[in-house]
Motif scaffolding. Structure first.
Motif, PDB file in Angstrom:
ATOM      1  N   ARG A   1      78.559  24.876  95.601  1.00 51.05           N
ATOM      2  CA  ARG A   1      79.760  24.823  94.762  1.00 51.05           C
ATOM      3  C   ARG A   1      80.224  23.383  94.568  1.00 51.05           C
ATOM      4  NH1 ARG A   1      85.183  25.016  96.254  1.00 51.05           N
ATOM      5  NH2 ARG A   1      84.795  26.125  98.212  1.00 51.05           N
ATOM      6  N   ALA A   2      80.104  22.554  95.610  1.00 54.08           N
ATOM      7  CA  ALA A   2      80.553  21.161  95.499  1.00 54.08           C
ATOM      8  C   ALA A   2      79.796  20.424  94.391  1.00 54.08           C
ATOM      9  CB  ALA A   2      80.378  20.452  96.842  1.00 54.08           C
TER      10      ALA A   2
ATOM     11  N   SER B   1      96.751  33.842  84.876  1.00 54.29           N
ATOM     12  CA  SER B   1      95.675  32.910  85.218  1.00 54.29           C
ATOM     13  C   SER B   1      96.178  32.017  86.336  1.00 54.29           C
ATOM     14  CB  SER B   1      95.301  32.084  83.981  1.00 54.29           C
ATOM     15  OG  SER B   1      94.213  31.226  84.274  1.00 54.29           O
ATOM     16  N   ARG B   2      95.463  32.051  87.447  1.00 51.34           N
ATOM     17  CA  ARG B   2      95.919  31.355  88.651  1.00 51.34           C
ATOM     18  C   ARG B   2      95.095  30.096  88.929  1.00 51.34           C
ATOM     19  NH1 ARG B   2      97.062  36.468  88.894  1.00 51.34           N
ATOM     20  NH2 ARG B   2      98.791  37.245  90.155  1.00 51.34           N
ATOM     21  N   ILE B   3      95.775  29.037  89.326  1.00 52.44           N
ATOM     22  CA  ILE B   3      95.118  27.880  89.930  1.00 52.44           C
ATOM     23  C   ILE B   3      95.559  27.834  91.390  1.00 52.44           C
ATOM     24  CG2 ILE B   3      95.010  25.351  90.024  1.00 52.44           C
ATOM     25  CD1 ILE B   3      93.504  26.277  87.627  1.00 52.44           C
ATOM     26  N   ILE B   4      94.574  27.851  92.299  1.00 52.88           N
ATOM     27  CA  ILE B   4      94.828  27.692  93.738  1.00 52.88           C
ATOM     28  C   ILE B   4      94.341  26.302  94.103  1.00 52.88           C
ATOM     29  CG2 ILE B   4      94.315  28.558  96.063  1.00 52.88           C
ATOM     30  CD1 ILE B   4      95.843  30.551  94.332  1.00 52.88           C
TER      31      ILE B   4
ATOM     32  N   ILE C   1      90.588  21.751  86.450  1.00 52.86           N
ATOM     33  CA  ILE C   1      89.533  22.764  86.604  1.00 52.86           C
ATOM     34  C   ILE C   1      89.635  23.275  88.036  1.00 52.86           C
ATOM     35  CG2 ILE C   1      87.046  23.213  86.551  1.00 52.86           C
ATOM     36  CD1 ILE C   1      88.202  22.432  83.830  1.00 52.86           C
ATOM     37  N   GLY C   2      89.897  24.553  88.200  1.00 51.14           N
ATOM     38  CA  GLY C   2      90.107  25.078  89.555  1.00 51.14           C
ATOM     39  C   GLY C   2      89.388  26.380  89.802  1.00 51.14           C
ATOM     40  N   ASN C   3      89.462  26.832  91.051  1.00 49.73           N
ATOM     41  CA  ASN C   3      88.930  28.152  91.436  1.00 49.73           C
ATOM     42  C   ASN C   3      87.470  28.303  91.014  1.00 49.73           C
ATOM     43  OD1 ASN C   3      91.762  28.223  91.537  1.00 49.73           O
ATOM     44  ND2 ASN C   3      91.878  30.401  91.042  1.00 49.73           N
ATOM     45  N   VAL C   4      86.653  27.259  91.202  1.00 46.12           N
ATOM     46  CA  VAL C   4      85.241  27.293  90.776  1.00 46.12           C
ATOM     47  C   VAL C   4      84.455  28.278  91.644  1.00 46.12           C
ATOM     48  CG1 VAL C   4      83.128  25.932  90.511  1.00 46.12           C
ATOM     49  CG2 VAL C   4      85.362  24.926  89.926  1.00 46.12           C
ATOM     50  N   ARG C   5      83.746  29.191  90.994  1.00 46.61           N
ATOM     51  CA  ARG C   5      82.965  30.208  91.711  1.00 46.61           C
ATOM     52  C   ARG C   5      81.586  30.346  91.091  1.00 46.61           C
ATOM     53  NH1 ARG C   5      85.120  35.338  90.755  1.00 46.61           N
ATOM     54  NH2 ARG C   5      86.018  34.450  88.865  1.00 46.61           N
TER      55      ARG C   5
ATOM     56  N   PHE D   1      89.649  31.815  96.128  1.00 47.92           N
ATOM     57  CA  PHE D   1      89.294  31.868  94.706  1.00 47.92           C
ATOM     58  C   PHE D   1      88.887  33.298  94.314  1.00 47.92           C
ATOM     59  CE2 PHE D   1      87.849  27.103  94.804  1.00 47.92           C
ATOM     60  CZ  PHE D   1      89.164  26.714  95.010  1.00 47.92           C
TER      61      PHE D   1
ATOM     62  N   ASN E   1      88.756  28.523  86.469  1.00 49.17           N
ATOM     63  CA  ASN E   1      90.006  28.584  85.706  1.00 49.17           C
ATOM     64  C   ASN E   1      90.392  27.188  85.228  1.00 49.17           C
ATOM     65  OD1 ASN E   1      90.060  31.300  86.163  1.00 49.17           O
ATOM     66  ND2 ASN E   1      91.946  31.320  87.371  1.00 49.17           N
ATOM     67  N   PHE E   2      91.094  27.145  84.107  1.00 47.99           N
ATOM     68  CA  PHE E   2      91.518  25.844  83.579  1.00 47.99           C
ATOM     69  C   PHE E   2      92.978  25.874  83.145  1.00 47.99           C
ATOM     70  CE2 PHE E   2      91.741  27.050  79.113  1.00 47.99           C
ATOM     71  CZ  PHE E   2      90.776  28.039  78.966  1.00 47.99           C
TER      72      PHE E   2
ATOM     73  N   ASN F   1      90.247  17.977  90.257  1.00 50.14           N
ATOM     74  CA  ASN F   1      89.202  17.173  89.630  1.00 50.14           C
ATOM     75  C   ASN F   1      88.987  15.846  90.363  1.00 50.14           C
ATOM     76  OD1 ASN F   1      90.037  19.190  87.829  1.00 50.14           O
ATOM     77  ND2 ASN F   1      89.651  17.965  86.003  1.00 50.14           N
TER      78      ASN F   1
ATOM     79  N   ASP G   1      86.416  29.549  98.957  1.00 50.98           N
ATOM     80  CA  ASP G   1      85.621  30.630  98.359  1.00 50.98           C
ATOM     81  C   ASP G   1      86.404  31.945  98.401  1.00 50.98           C
ATOM     82  OD1 ASP G   1      83.414  29.035  97.790  1.00 50.98           O
ATOM     83  OD2 ASP G   1      82.354  29.554  99.634  1.00 50.98           O
TER      84      ASP G   1
ATOM     85  N   GLU H   1      81.151  21.576  91.080  1.00 52.42           N
ATOM     86  CA  GLU H   1      82.463  20.957  90.843  1.00 52.42           C
ATOM     87  C   GLU H   1      82.308  19.506  90.388  1.00 52.42           C
ATOM     88  OE1 GLU H   1      85.303  23.480  93.935  1.00 52.42           O
ATOM     89  OE2 GLU H   1      84.157  21.773  94.681  1.00 52.42           O
TER      90      GLU H   1
ATOM     91  N   ARG I   1      83.456  13.679  99.136  1.00 49.02           N
ATOM     92  CA  ARG I   1      84.600  14.089  98.318  1.00 49.02           C
ATOM     93  C   ARG I   1      85.529  14.996  99.119  1.00 49.02           C
ATOM     94  NH1 ARG I   1      85.199  18.591  95.023  1.00 49.02           N
ATOM     95  NH2 ARG I   1      82.982  18.841  94.607  1.00 49.02           N
TER      96      ARG I   1
END
Lengths: 168, 168, 168
Positions: free
Chosen positions: A14-15, C94-97, A97-101, C22, A115-116, B99, C19, A18, B14
Motif C-alpha cells: 500500500r505504501a 465520503s470519509r477521510i480518516i 488522497i486518503g483511505n487507500v486500499r 480504511f 477517497n478524495f 499526501n 488498513d 500511496e 515516509r
C-alpha cells in the motif's frame, strides 16, 4: 509509456501505491498536466460518471467525462489554452488522497480504491468535490501506470453548471 | 532542542515522517503550543506567504507570517493570553495532514511536502484552510526537528479580515 | 465475533491499523452497516459526546450517541428501514480518516486516535463533520475488533437540528 511489468503484483505494498497516488495528486495540484498524462497507458480510460448513475455503463449513458487516451490528451491541451477556457487563469486546487486500499490483485494489475477531497479556489469562491477514485494500476519500472481511472463523485448533484472544468 | 543527527537521512521512511507530522498536528489541534514550539530548531523559520505571492522572497514582500524562533515564541505567548487575543476562547481546530512526500534527501536534512486541511470552528462558524506544507526536517534522537516550515495556502484570497489568528 | 487475540499487541504496526480503519470507513460510506457492526466486540460501546462536553462521563451527561451493542444493532435496523427514518433514501457520505496514531499499547488492546472528515450530501446540501476518533482495538485473527469507539466532534455547535442521523 510502455506497460512493462517490472515487479510482481503480489509484492506491491500500500505504501508504494500511496507514493504513486500522492505524486499524481501533486502533478494535478501544480497543473503539470503534460507530465500527468504520461502516467497513463496508451489504452487507458479516464471516467467521471454522472452523479446520478455512478455504476452505469459509460457506453450507454451520459458521463461527465469518459476519455480514451487521445481525448484525454486533447482535454489537457484545452485546459492549458489561455484564450478559450474557463480554467484560465486556472483555479487553485489542493487534493487530499486518503483511505487507500488495494482491493484486488490480478495477474498483471492491481485494483485500488481511494477517497478524495479536491478543494478548489477561484476568484474567492471555495468549492469541494469529494468521492472515491477506482484505479487499475500496472506495476512499472518506476512506480505504476494507470490503465483505468474512474472518479465517482459522492455529490447527489453538482452546482448550477453541472459540469467540472478540471481533472479530479 | 539540539540538532544532533541521530539517524542517517538516507534511512528515514515516509512512515516515520508521518508519525512526526501527525504528532505535530495533534499538538496544534490540542492547543499544546508550548510543546509544539519545542519541535523547532533554534535557527528555525516558520512562514505563511501572502496568498497572492507564495514564491516571493519573504525578506522583500509581505507575508502573513514570517517568524524566527523568538518571534514564534512570542506569537505563542500572545495566542495563549486570555485578555488580548482573538483566539480566546480559542477556536476548535481539526487537521488532516495528507499526501506526505519526501521530495529531497540532503546531507543533514529532509525536504518534505504534505497537503493540509485545517477545519476551524468558532462561535458556530465553520472555515477551512487548505494548502501545502513545505518542511525542512532534521533527524533527531526521537523523531525530527523542524528547521523550516512554510505553509502555502491554496486560497486566492482570505476572508474579509485577510489574516489568520492561529498557526497552520 | 470472539475476541481471540491472534497477534501480540506489541507487533501491530500503524499500517495494519490504517488498513482496518480504511475498511471500516468503506463499509460506512457504502452503507454496509450489518457488516460494520460485526467489527465490534459483544461488550462494545460506541459514543458521540455532546459537542459542548467531549470529556464528560457519558453515564452522567447527555450524549449524541452512547450505545452498547444491542442499542447499536437497533440503531442500524432503524437506519436501514425505508419508512421511518430521515436517512431514507440515505445521504451519500465520503470519509477521510487521517493522522492515525497508536497512542497506547496495553496488555490486550491498542488505543488509537485518528482525525476524520465526513462529507455528507443529501438533496443537494453539502455538510461536513470533523473531529477525532478514539478507538480501543483488540488484535484479531483477521484485522481487529473494536471494543470502544468514541467520536469527538470538533464543532462547537451543530446545525439547527442538533443531531446526527447517521454513524460517524
Amino acid at each position: 509509456m510502455t506497460t512493462v511489468e517490472a515487479r510482481p503484483v503480489a509484492d506491491v505494498t500500500r505504501a508504494e501505491v500511496e507514493d504513486f497516488l500522492f505524486h499524481e495528486a501533486a502533478l494535478l495540484d501544480d497543473w503539470r498536466l503534460e507530465e500527468w498524462i504520461e502516467l497513463f497507458t496508451l489504452d487507458c480510460t479516464y471516467e467521471v460518471p454522472a452523479t446520478d448513475a455512478p455504476d452505469a455503463d459509460p457506453g450507454l449513458t451520459w458521463s461527465l467525462i469518459h476519455d480514451r487516451r487521445t481525448m484525454l490528451e486533447q482535454r489537457i491541451i484545452r485546459l492549458k489554452k489561455p484564450a478559450a477556457h474557463a480554467e484560465f487563469p486556472h483555479s487553485q486546487t489542493s487534493r487530499i488522497i486518503g483511505n487507500v486500499r488495494i482491493t484486488e490483485r490480478r495477474a498483471d494489475a492491481l485494483l485500488v480504491e481511494a477517497n478524495f477531497i479536491v478543494s478548489r479556489m477561484k476568484a474567492g469562491k471555495f468549492d469541494q468535490y469529494v468521492g472515491r477514485h477506482h484505479y487499475e494500476l500496472l506495476p512499472a519500472a518506476d512506480g505504476f501506470l494507470i490503465r483505468r481511472k474512474k472518479s465517482v463523485l459522492a455529490h447527489d448533484r453538482l452546482d448550477p453548471q453541472g459540469k467540472i472544468s478540471f481533472v479530479l
